[in-house]
Design a protein around this motif. Structure first.
Motif, mmCIF file in Angstrom:
data_model
loop_
_atom_site.group_PDB
_atom_site.id
_atom_site.type_symbol
_atom_site.label_atom_id
_atom_site.label_comp_id
_atom_site.label_asym_id
_atom_site.label_seq_id
_atom_site.Cartn_x
_atom_site.Cartn_y
_atom_site.Cartn_z
ATOM 1 N N GLU A 154 -24.591 -44.032 -2.013
ATOM 2 C CA GLU A 154 -25.485 -45.031 -2.609
ATOM 3 C C GLU A 154 -26.747 -45.240 -1.769
ATOM 4 N N ARG A 155 -26.664 -44.933 -0.470
ATOM 5 C CA ARG A 155 -27.815 -45.119 0.425
ATOM 6 C C ARG A 155 -28.544 -43.801 0.689
ATOM 7 N N THR A 156 -28.333 -42.837 -0.147
ATOM 8 C CA THR A 156 -29.047 -41.546 -0.138
ATOM 9 C C THR A 156 -28.781 -40.705 1.100
ATOM 10 N N PHE A 157 -27.624 -40.885 1.728
ATOM 11 C CA PHE A 157 -27.223 -39.965 2.790
ATOM 12 C C PHE A 157 -26.642 -38.708 2.164
ATOM 13 N N ILE A 158 -26.772 -37.587 2.874
ATOM 14 C CA ILE A 158 -26.239 -36.307 2.405
ATOM 15 C C ILE A 158 -25.097 -35.895 3.310
ATOM 16 N N GLU A 159 -23.956 -35.548 2.706
ATOM 17 C CA GLU A 159 -22.845 -35.034 3.518
ATOM 18 C C GLU A 159 -23.055 -33.535 3.728
ATOM 19 N N ILE A 160 -23.159 -33.137 4.979
ATOM 20 C CA ILE A 160 -23.370 -31.736 5.349
ATOM 21 C C ILE A 160 -22.275 -31.319 6.315
ATOM 22 N N GLU A 161 -21.598 -30.219 6.002
ATOM 23 C CA GLU A 161 -20.544 -29.716 6.887
ATOM 24 C C GLU A 161 -21.157 -28.952 8.051
ATOM 25 N N THR A 162 -20.626 -29.189 9.234
ATOM 26 C CA THR A 162 -21.023 -28.441 10.417
ATOM 27 C C THR A 162 -19.861 -27.539 10.838
ATOM 28 N N PRO A 163 -20.143 -26.459 11.566
ATOM 29 C CA PRO A 163 -19.094 -25.465 11.839
ATOM 30 C C PRO A 163 -18.040 -25.951 12.827
ATOM 31 N N MET A 164 -16.856 -25.316 12.735
ATOM 32 C CA MET A 164 -15.755 -25.609 13.651
ATOM 33 C C MET A 164 -15.751 -24.679 14.855
ATOM 34 N N LEU A 165 -16.407 -23.549 14.751
ATOM 35 C CA LEU A 165 -16.512 -22.613 15.871
ATOM 36 C C LEU A 165 -17.931 -22.699 16.413
ATOM 37 N N ILE A 166 -18.084 -23.294 17.599
ATOM 38 C CA ILE A 166 -19.418 -23.539 18.138
ATOM 39 C C ILE A 166 -19.467 -23.119 19.609
ATOM 40 N N LYS A 167 -20.592 -23.382 20.226
ATOM 41 C CA LYS A 167 -20.782 -23.088 21.644
ATOM 42 C C LYS A 167 -20.186 -24.210 22.486
ATOM 43 N N SER A 168 -19.620 -23.873 23.633
ATOM 44 C CA SER A 168 -19.098 -24.881 24.548
ATOM 45 C C SER A 168 -20.265 -25.593 25.230
ATOM 46 N N THR A 169 -20.433 -26.879 24.898
ATOM 47 C CA THR A 169 -21.467 -27.708 25.523
ATOM 48 C C THR A 169 -20.775 -28.975 26.007
ATOM 49 N N PRO A 170 -20.163 -28.960 27.173
ATOM 50 C CA PRO A 170 -19.293 -30.045 27.642
ATOM 51 C C PRO A 170 -19.907 -31.423 27.442
ATOM 52 N N GLU A 171 -19.112 -32.336 26.842
ATOM 53 C CA GLU A 171 -19.581 -33.693 26.572
ATOM 54 C C GLU A 171 -18.713 -34.728 27.277
ATOM 55 N N GLY A 172 -18.017 -34.330 28.316
ATOM 56 C CA GLY A 172 -17.215 -35.297 29.057
ATOM 57 C C GLY A 172 -15.730 -35.038 28.988
ATOM 58 N N ALA A 173 -15.266 -34.382 27.934
ATOM 59 C CA ALA A 173 -13.854 -34.022 27.810
ATOM 60 C C ALA A 173 -13.732 -32.504 27.863
ATOM 61 N N ARG A 174 -12.511 -32.034 27.977
ATOM 62 C CA ARG A 174 -12.265 -30.593 28.052
ATOM 63 C C ARG A 174 -12.293 -29.997 26.653
ATOM 64 N N ASP A 175 -12.984 -28.868 26.506
ATOM 65 C CA ASP A 175 -13.060 -28.172 25.223
ATOM 66 C C ASP A 175 -11.775 -27.393 24.936
ATOM 67 N N PHE A 176 -11.446 -27.285 23.663
ATOM 68 C CA PHE A 176 -10.512 -26.261 23.203
ATOM 69 C C PHE A 176 -11.320 -24.977 23.000
ATOM 70 N N LEU A 177 -10.874 -23.897 23.600
ATOM 71 C CA LEU A 177 -11.596 -22.634 23.521
ATOM 72 C C LEU A 177 -10.883 -21.650 22.609
ATOM 73 N N VAL A 178 -11.669 -20.867 21.860
ATOM 74 C CA VAL A 178 -11.142 -19.862 20.935
ATOM 75 C C VAL A 178 -11.705 -18.509 21.338
ATOM 76 N N PRO A 179 -10.865 -17.567 21.794
ATOM 77 C CA PRO A 179 -11.384 -16.252 22.204
ATOM 78 C C PRO A 179 -11.884 -15.459 21.003
ATOM 79 N N SER A 180 -12.950 -14.692 21.230
ATOM 80 C CA SER A 180 -13.530 -13.878 20.165
ATOM 81 C C SER A 180 -13.006 -12.449 20.263
ATOM 82 N N ARG A 181 -12.457 -11.941 19.160
ATOM 83 C CA ARG A 181 -11.985 -10.551 19.125
ATOM 84 C C ARG A 181 -13.162 -9.583 19.116
#
Length: 583
Positions: A154-181
């Motif tokens: 109703e307030r004209t916001f758009i829902e946009i999906e962002t990816p689940m596989l991204i670059k590790s950019t530490p934000e204070g907690a430990r990342d879950f890492l996914v190895p690339s084949r």
């Protein structure tokens, strides 16, 4: 068409119906067989008479068997109505019974709210989720999320999906890492939040973004947090802190009205300093008062060694009122002292304002004059107790804040049906990193300081206040937000203050800084934890009860047995090698 097991009423009398669900309870009475048939909407009593072909099959029914019945609605005989059920005025006389599936004997009673080991419940989560309270929780969660989407649409916001596989950019907690084949030796990270991506969406010109998103942090589990969680993520361009707060507060008031039918008043606001000084916490529970009082002056001339040493070191003595606490026995007070120590206290002094006279664990050093001053400062009455905590100021306030919640719980002041929202603002931009003694972001490194405070960055960064704000509810932090740094030159200054070399900055955040260089608008936003919102809304203290498939305290999915080993070939395909466990 199948009818709902929770929908039939007296107005449906003589109606031909079809119901399907699970056998909740089966009872044999006077030649009749009664079955409480359950689906997600409720329970309807169905009745099998011995002159019907379905009767012999009904005799073999057991708990959790799956059946379909056809019959007609009739009123229950007078005096047999069940006022606890919405369908309690009627029953269905069964003409046809179809057994769709038999159930093995469940490892616990699905139709009772017994105290069952949580790991057993989670191992058989598909059974646990059949229970009414959990189904209620998840249906309320659906309504809350739907209301959020409706509000922002109703307030004209758009829902946009962002990816689940991204670059590790530490934000204070430990990342879950996914190895690339395809890229041996390189890793994706699962997002701790879409923080940088939603800021990039503002740079891309979308202006008003929202998303119901999954996030992962490799942290230890606790009652109000899971490593995998869902949040409402919001970002706006060309906004002020006040505008973001207005949007998010309006959202929660809309959600509470739409999903719970509750009208919320305007949220009070406290500065971070006020919250700490008054409640000993930056996420205070405002369902009750019990405001902390600093009582240093009461003991300015004391000879009590503990208080004297604390005051000489510029520490603090904090008083907390315990309503009705004078009725506690000495053994009770001893146990309360141990609880305080578990919460970080070095000790605790108590004063009981009993009707038959004042009692204290330090009566030798607390005379009538001190008691009178304490009573006035703490606004205590006869029958109350006063708890005293002496330590370095921050430590004394922190312990007193934890004990404030403990006292409120024991005194029955934490009503789960009361919703006390609040905003906490004016956070420090930096806090001291305990390991290094150097500045660390209080929130994250993308938060902008308050206006005109950049000049303090080099001279006294710990005086800088942030354009940062938290929403709290009943003692829980629901989420945090901030106005972001939108100029690359200032973002680089923050990274340098945090000790990141230019090479480290480029490796971790180069893509983001380049985006800021291309006309990034002023922007800000917020994220709210949906799991925690639902937990408080239903009055639960365990976040696992509002998540369909949670992990246990050891972060294991005991239903699926995850995490678990995988075939060695899959490991080799990822160019990995499993090291032997550490001794």
């Amino acid at each position: 068409m199948k009818n709902s097991c929770g929908a039939l009423r007296a107005s449906d009398e003589e109606k031909a119906v079809e119901l399907a669900g699970w056998v909740n309870v089966r009872r044999d009475h006077g030649g009749l067989i009664f079955v409480d048939l359950r689906d997600r909407d409720g329970i309807t009593q169905v009745v099998f008479a011995p002159d019907r072909a379905s009767f012999s099959e009904a005799e073999r029914l057991r708990h959790e068997d799956v059946i379909r019945v056809r019959g007609s609605v009739r009123r229950r005989p007078a005096g047999t109505e069940n006022s606890k059920l919405p369908t309690g005025e009627i029953e269905v006389a069964v003409d046809e019974l179809e057994v769709l599936n038999r159930s093995a004997v469940p490892p616990f009673q699905v139709n009772k709210d017994d105290d069952v080991d949580e790991n057993l419940r989670m191992q058989y989560r598909y059974l646990d989720l059949r229970r009414g309270p959990l189904q209620h929780n998840l249906m309320l969660r659906h309504r809350i999320v739907k209301a959020m989407r409706d509000f922002f649409d109703e307030r004209t916001f758009i829902e946009i999906e962002t990816p689940m596989l991204i670059k590790s950019t530490p934000e204070g907690a430990r990342d879950f890492l996914v190895p690339s084949r395809l890229h041996p030796g390189s890793f994706y990270a699962l997002p701790q939040s879409p923080q940088l991506l939603k800021q990039i969406l503002m740079i891309a010109g979308f202006g008003r973004y929202m998303q119901i998103t999954r996030c992962m942090r490799d942290e230890d589990s606790r009652a109000d947090r899971q490593t995998e969680f869902t949040q409402l993520d919001v970002e706006l361009s060309f906004c002020t802190q006040e505008e973001v707060i207005e949007v998010m507060e309006s959202c929660m008031r809309y959600v509470w009205k739409a999903a719970l039918g509750v009208e919320l008043p305007a949220f009070p606001r406290l500065s971070h300093a006020q919250a700490i000084a008054t409640y000993g916490s930056d996420k205070p529970d405002l369902r009750f008062g019990l405001e902390l009082q600093r009582v240093d002056e009461v003991f300015a001339q004391t000879e009590f060694a503990i208080f004297k040493s604390v005051l000489s070191a510029d520490g603090a003595i904090i008083a907390l009122r315990y309503p009705g606490g004078a009725a506690l026995s000495r053994r009770d007070f001893d146990a309360l002292v141990e609880t305080a120590k578990q919460n970080g206290a070095k000790g605790m002094v108590w004063v009981a304002l009993a009707p038959d006279g004042v009692k204290s664990s330090a009566s030798k050093f607390i005379d009538e004059s001190a008691v009178a001053k304490l009573r006035e400062k703490a606004q205590a009455e006869t029958g109350d107790a006063i708890l005293l905590f002496a330590d370095a100021t921050d430590a004394a306030l922190a312990v007193a804040g934890k004990m404030r919640n403990e006292v409120a719980e024991r005194a029955g002041l934490r009503d789960p049906k009361t919703f006390a929202f609040a905003w906490i603002t004016d956070f420090p931009l930096f806090e001291v990193d305990e390991a290094t003694g150097k500045p660390a972001p209080s929130h994250h490194p993308f938060t902008a300081p308050a206006d005109d405070q950049w000049t303090l960055l080099e001279s006294d960064p710990f005086l800088m206040r942030a354009q940062h704000y938290d929403m709290v509810l009943n003692g829980y932090e629901l989420g945090s937000g901030s106005i972001r740094i939108h100029k690359a030159e200032y973002q680089r200054k923050i990274f340098a203050m945090l000790g990141l070399s230019p090479e480290q900055v480029e490796d971790r955040f180069g893509f983001f800084l380049r985006a800021l260089d291309y006309g990034a608008p002023p922007h800000g936003g917020m994220a709210l934890g949906i799991d925690r919102i639902v937990m408080v809304a239903v009055g639960d203290a365990n976040i696992r009860d509002v998540i369909a498939f949670p992990k246990n305290q050891l972060m294991r999915d005991v239903m699926m047995d995850a995490p678990s080993p995988v075939p060695e070939q899959l490991v080799r395909d990822l160019s990995l090698r499993i090291a032997p466990p550490k001794p």
